[in-house]
Design a protein around this motif. Sequence first.
Motif, short mmCIF file in Angstrom:
data_model
loop_
_atom_site.label_atom_id
_atom_site.label_comp_id
_atom_site.label_asym_id
_atom_site.label_seq_id
_atom_site.Cartn_x
_atom_site.Cartn_y
_atom_site.Cartn_z
N THR A 256 0.65 -1.28 0.04
CA THR A 256 -0.19 -0.29 -0.18
C THR A 256 1.14 0.99 0.01
OG1 THR A 256 -1.45 -1.47 1.55
CG2 THR A 256 -1.53 0.81 1.21
N GLN A 257 1.94 0.93 0.93
CA GLN A 257 3.10 2.82 0.83
C GLN A 257 3.43 2.62 -0.24
OE1 GLN A 257 5.66 1.53 3.28
NE2 GLN A 257 4.12 2.36 5.44
N ALA A 258 3.99 1.63 -1.60
CA ALA A 258 4.79 1.83 -2.85
C ALA A 258 3.16 1.95 -3.68
CB ALA A 258 5.33 0.90 -3.08
N GLY A 259 2.17 2.51 -3.18
CA GLY A 259 1.24 2.19 -4.12
C GLY A 259 0.23 1.65 -4.58
N GLY A 260 0.71 0.09 -4.57
CA GLY A 260 -0.03 -1.07 -5.06
C GLY A 260 -0.92 -1.78 -4.65
N ARG A 261 -1.25 -3.09 -4.68
CA ARG A 261 -2.83 -3.18 -4.40
C ARG A 261 -2.08 -4.91 -3.78
NH1 ARG A 261 -3.77 -2.15 -9.63
NH2 ARG A 261 -4.81 -3.17 -10.98
N ILE A 262 -2.95 -5.68 -3.24
CA ILE A 262 -3.07 -6.89 -2.79
C ILE A 262 -4.44 -7.52 -3.25
CG2 ILE A 262 -2.59 -7.01 -0.50
CD1 ILE A 262 -1.02 -9.21 -1.22
N THR A 263 -4.39 -8.56 -3.81
CA THR A 263 -6.05 -9.20 -3.46
C THR A 263 -5.77 -10.84 -3.40
OG1 THR A 263 -6.03 -9.29 -6.53
CG2 THR A 263 -6.59 -7.57 -5.12
N VAL A 264 -6.72 -11.29 -3.17
CA VAL A 264 -7.20 -12.87 -2.87
C VAL A 264 -8.48 -13.33 -3.55
CG1 VAL A 264 -7.18 -12.65 -0.34
CG2 VAL A 264 -6.88 -14.59 -1.21
N ASP A 265 -8.43 -14.39 -3.99
CA ASP A 265 -9.59 -15.11 -4.65
C ASP A 265 -9.02 -16.57 -4.25
OD1 ASP A 265 -7.88 -15.37 -6.91
OD2 ASP A 265 -8.05 -14.05 -7.86
N GLY A 266 -10.48 -17.43 -4.81
CA GLY A 266 -10.09 -18.79 -4.77
C GLY A 266 -10.70 -18.66 -3.65
N GLY A 267 -11.10 -20.57 -3.48
CA GLY A 267 -11.71 -21.27 -1.79
C GLY A 267 -12.56 -21.58 -2.28
N ASP A 268 -12.91 -21.85 -1.05
CA ASP A 268 -14.42 -23.31 -1.61
C ASP A 268 -13.56 -24.20 -2.45
OD1 ASP A 268 -16.32 -21.76 -0.23
OD2 ASP A 268 -16.87 -21.08 -2.09
N ALA A 269 -11.88 -25.18 -1.99
CA ALA A 269 -11.85 -25.80 -2.65
C ALA A 269 -10.76 -25.90 -3.72
CB ALA A 269 -12.59 -27.51 -2.86
N ALA A 270 -11.05 -24.75 -4.57
CA ALA A 270 -10.39 -23.95 -5.62
C ALA A 270 -9.00 -23.27 -4.62
CB ALA A 270 -11.31 -23.05 -5.88
N PRO A 271 -7.58 -23.58 -6.00
CA PRO A 271 -6.76 -22.95 -5.03
C PRO A 271 -6.65 -21.57 -5.23
CG PRO A 271 -6.57 -24.12 -7.70
CD PRO A 271 -8.27 -24.35 -6.90
N SER A 272 -6.12 -20.81 -4.18
CA SER A 272 -6.03 -19.80 -3.46
C SER A 272 -4.69 -19.08 -4.77
CB SER A 272 -5.46 -20.14 -2.46
OG SER A 272 -4.52 -20.37 -1.58
N ARG A 273 -5.17 -17.97 -4.51
CA ARG A 273 -4.10 -16.62 -5.81
C ARG A 273 -3.57 -15.46 -4.98
NH1 ARG A 273 -4.85 -14.17 -11.27
NH2 ARG A 273 -6.76 -12.93 -10.43
#
Length: 530
Positions: free
Chosen positions: A504-521
């Motif tokens: 966040t300080q560097a001006g970027g963003r981080i997200t997470v998806d997947g779940g319910d037995a699907a690979p997380s990213r």
Amino acid sequence: MRRPSSWRIQTKTIVLAGALVLVVLLVTAVPVLFLAAGSLEGQVGTRALDIARTLAASPVLQEAFYLPDPIREIAPMADQIRRATEADYVMVLDRSGRRYSAPVPEHLGTATAALDYGPALMEGKEFYTRLQEGRISALTGVAPVYGQDGELVGLVSVGFRLEGVAQLIRGFSLQVGAMAAVGLAIGAAGAFLLARHIKQQIWGLEPPQIAALLEERTSILESVREGIIAIDEDERVTMANHEARRILSLADDPVGRLISELIPNSLMPTILQTGEAHYDQEMILGGRVVVVNRVPMRHAGRVVGVVSSFRDRTELNELVGELTAARRYSEALRAQAHEFNNRLHAVAGLLQLGAIDEALEYILRSQGEHQHLLDLLVRLVPDPMVEAIIMGKYNRAAELHVRFELDPASQFDRAVKLLGTDLLITVLGNLLDNAIEAVQGLPEDRRWVRLCLTDQGPEIRISVVDGGPGVPPEMRARIFGDGFSTKKGKGRGFGLALVHLLVTQAGGRITVDGGDAAPSRFLVTFEGGA
């Protein structure tokens, strides 16, 4: 250089306040005396003129001017009026200035030498004035006397000695002086009480001591590496040290401004209402992540202000990042050495069993996998520190029987210059650690981690995918908070929080998806790709 005064603050206050009261009394009393003297003299002159005017209008006096011996008739009449009015003299003159009545009997029938009667004898004017009649200095009222057919036949002069007028003025002056003395005494008492009150308010300190304490406080506040800001009960800033002005990027002294103008999201006004202190809370301040303490100031049990101290966590995070990078690098070396020892043990065991062909095949296969990853890293990621952290995580995954894959389509030759090595090491190390731990202990077909790096598009992208159970949607908003972890044990739950903060300080963003037995990213993106 002037020597400081040896007078104490209480003595100075009494002397200065007393002198001020004295000056005010003098400035007030002297004009009053002058005005009163003038007014009193005017009243006496008006009274003398009224008596002279009344006597001059008497028909008996007017007819007496035509008698063969006017003095015989007028002198007793004038003396009677003098006694009745308490005047010092009542004098009657004809047009030639001859006295028909006079304060001195020897002057009867003689002409006066005073020239001040001219306006009355020649022009018929009436007036009052200071006049010297013989040896008598008096305030005299003069009125013309008209006879038959309106003929101007003489005048009446009524006088009150100036000594008597001066005595009246002196008596009035004594009264004013007495009242002024009472006022001065009251002012002196008030000055004493004021001085004692001031002394109590400043805890018995003298000005040099107060100045020394102020200089000491200022030096202390400016020397600490924490920002300190204080507000009063009106939510206005009363103090801000240099570090606070630096963090808030303030060019001018903010004293007197509302805290909401400087820090819109400040909770200091809330402390004024609740009186509850806040400790070690994080907030964004001036584009920086800071750790804040807020403490109410109390006087007589009432909250009269709030003091807030805050320290810049950015520098701390930079230090943590450097330490983390060093730790990750050492872990990578340790894991690599451990994996190498394991392979040596396997080769040694095969040789002891006489399985020379199997040992040779195992050596070639291990060397091929390792060399393939090295070739990919050298080609795709030209920075040695980033290569080292990825290789270390590869060895760590191999040690835990987790398959580690680097996407051959990766290209990461510009990101290091744009983002810096420390940031990338921290982000990659924490994300890969979480992914490896997430699949550790799962069935073999799910024990895999895939890393993809690219900076060739409009964004710089870091993608870490694993075969674990994923992150449930209800937990995605909390996994980047300090101390949140699904694993047991102390000291956990800070890796993703640190990654989120740095990204966040560097001006970027981080997200997470997947779940319910699907690979997380976990996907980290920054603007500024090719």
